[in-house]
Motif scaffolding. Structure first.
Motif, PDB file in Angstrom:
ATOM      1  N   TYR A 195       0.838  -1.203   0.000  1.00  0.00           N
ATOM      2  CA  TYR A 195       0.000   0.000   0.000  1.00  0.00           C
ATOM      3  C   TYR A 195       0.874   1.255   0.000  1.00  0.00           C
ATOM      4  N   GLU A 199       0.041   2.924  -3.386  1.00  0.00           N
ATOM      5  CA  GLU A 199      -1.121   3.797  -3.205  1.00  0.00           C
ATOM      6  C   GLU A 199      -0.812   5.107  -2.490  1.00  0.00           C
ATOM      7  N   VAL A 205      -7.011   7.969  -3.637  1.00  0.00           N
ATOM      8  CA  VAL A 205      -7.169   6.527  -3.809  1.00  0.00           C
ATOM      9  C   VAL A 205      -8.623   6.168  -3.519  1.00  0.00           C
ATOM     10  N   SER A 208     -12.249   2.102  -0.833  1.00  0.00           N
ATOM     11  CA  SER A 208     -12.099   0.671  -0.546  1.00  0.00           C
ATOM     12  C   SER A 208     -10.655   0.332  -0.186  1.00  0.00           C
ATOM     13  N   THR A 209      -9.704   0.996  -0.819  1.00  0.00           N
ATOM     14  CA  THR A 209      -8.284   0.778  -0.520  1.00  0.00           C
ATOM     15  C   THR A 209      -7.965   1.206   0.910  1.00  0.00           C
ATOM     16  N   GLU A 210      -8.519   2.328   1.307  1.00  0.00           N
ATOM     17  CA  GLU A 210      -8.284   2.808   2.674  1.00  0.00           C
ATOM     18  C   GLU A 210      -8.925   1.881   3.694  1.00  0.00           C
ATOM     19  N   SER A 212      -9.434  -1.366   3.415  1.00  0.00           N
ATOM     20  CA  SER A 212      -8.591  -2.566   3.504  1.00  0.00           C
ATOM     21  C   SER A 212      -7.335  -2.281   4.322  1.00  0.00           C
ATOM     22  N   ARG A 243     -13.126   8.520  -4.136  1.00  0.00           N
ATOM     23  CA  ARG A 243     -11.678   8.668  -3.992  1.00  0.00           C
ATOM     24  C   ARG A 243     -11.375   9.759  -2.960  1.00  0.00           C
TER      25      ARG A 243
END
Length: 336
Positions: A195, A199, A205, A208-210, A212, A243
């Motif tokens: 990450y 990222e 970003v 959903s990335t945050e 996770s 985002r």
């Protein structure tokens, strides 16, 4: 030299000035052709005068402190321009107005041309000064943006070693106690490192990335605790494709484990809620605190978070905290 917006503004100004003179001239001349010719000679001489001074004489001589040369070349430029205008008016307009004698190289024609062209010359100097001012202002704004971006990147970069330091402490603890969970923690750390590399450097970003990222961190901290806290992480109904700037949420979660809960006792409760309302992301945390622990503790993480929020959103964000009995609450709201 001039921006496109400034060029268009000047073009519109000259057009309106020409039309204004034309409205006056049509009352003076018998035909529209003569009115247009009269206005064209006048406005044309003004345009030549303004931009010769603004784009050549001022930058080349006045700005370089060559003032004597500036005055000499200004006179050598203005006098031929004045007589050129008088000559054009004599050959193109005098035949249609011989009774007045104004356009027959008269003193009145010379004084009128000199005064109006000199005013245009002065306007060119003002235009050059204004352009220099706007250029300096744009340069300062650009430097401020670059400085803000550099500071933002620095603050973002400071989060990574700070976070990694805590995670390595977790791994050291598990390795020291010879826990079988050390391998799991290292795997989670590998995901987190990915990450950071892929990222974190980005401007924005997916949410959903945050999420996770937060889950990986929470799992690491839960493993480290002697008694895992009762945890609730609610993010139902959130558009995870929205985002946001990376690493804005982790400082609040990190603050819970670093300053809020007591890792040595079983009575720990953590509630994390993520929702969207009116185009803004609401991130709320609530955790138990114990007398032996600090209630909030701002630390490096939260200090950096507040600075990043100010750089990203100005005053369009909310970051509040309060202690309610043996619970500590933090609320973060920012636009998405």
């Amino acid at each position: 030299m001039f921006t496109r917006k400034l060029i268009w503004l000047q073009c519109i100004t000259w057009i309106f000035f020409f039309l204004f003179l034309l409205l006056y001239s049509v009352q003076k001349w018998e035909t529209v052709y003569l009115a247009v010719t009269s206005c064209g000679i006048g406005v044309g001489s003004y345009i030549i005068c303004v931009y010769t001074n603004a784009l050549w004489l001022m930058p080349k001589y006045w700005r370089r402190n060559r003032k004597t040369e500036f005055f000499i070349y200004s006179i050598l430029f203005l006098l031929p321009l004045i007589f050129l205008r008088m000559a054009l008016e004599y050959y193109l307009l005098f035949p249609y107005h011989p009774q007045q004698g104004f356009y027959k190289f008269s003193l009145a024609q010379f004084l009128f041309s000199t005064i109006t062209i000199s005013l245009a010359f002065f306007l060119g100097a003002i235009l050059n000064i204004l352009d220099d001012y706007f250029h300096l202002q744009r340069k300062q704004e650009s430097m401020q943006l670059q400085q803000a971006a550099a500071e933002l990147n620095l603050l973002k970069a400071q989060v990574q070693p700070h976070f990694l330091f805590n995670t390595l402490n977790n791994i050291y603890y598990l390795a020291y106690t010879k826990s079988d969970l050390a391998a799991t923690v290292i795997a989670r750390l590998s995901s987190i490192m990915r990450y950071f590399v892929d990222e974190a450097p980005k401007e924005k970003v997916p949410l959903s990335t945050e999420i996770s990222f937060l889950k990986n961190y929470i799992e690491l901290e839960q493993i480290r605790m002697l008694h895992a806290a009762t945890l609730s992480f609610d993010h139902e109904g959130v558009d995870e494709m929205v985002r946001i700037p990376p690493m804005l949420l982790i400082p609040l979660v990190e603050n819970i484990y670093k300053h809020g809960v007591d890792k040595s006792v079983p009575e720990n409760e953590i509630c994390i809620n993520l929702k969207m309302e009116n185009g803004k992301l609401n991130f709320n945390t609530r955790n138990t605190v114990h007398p032996v622990e600090k209630a909030g503790g701002s630390g490096v993480g939260l200090d950096n978070l507040r600075k990043r929020l100010q750089l990203l959103f100005g005053n369009d964000f909310t970051l509040t905290s309060e202690q309610d009995g043996n619970h500590y609450k933090v609320a973060l709201i920012f636009p998405v």
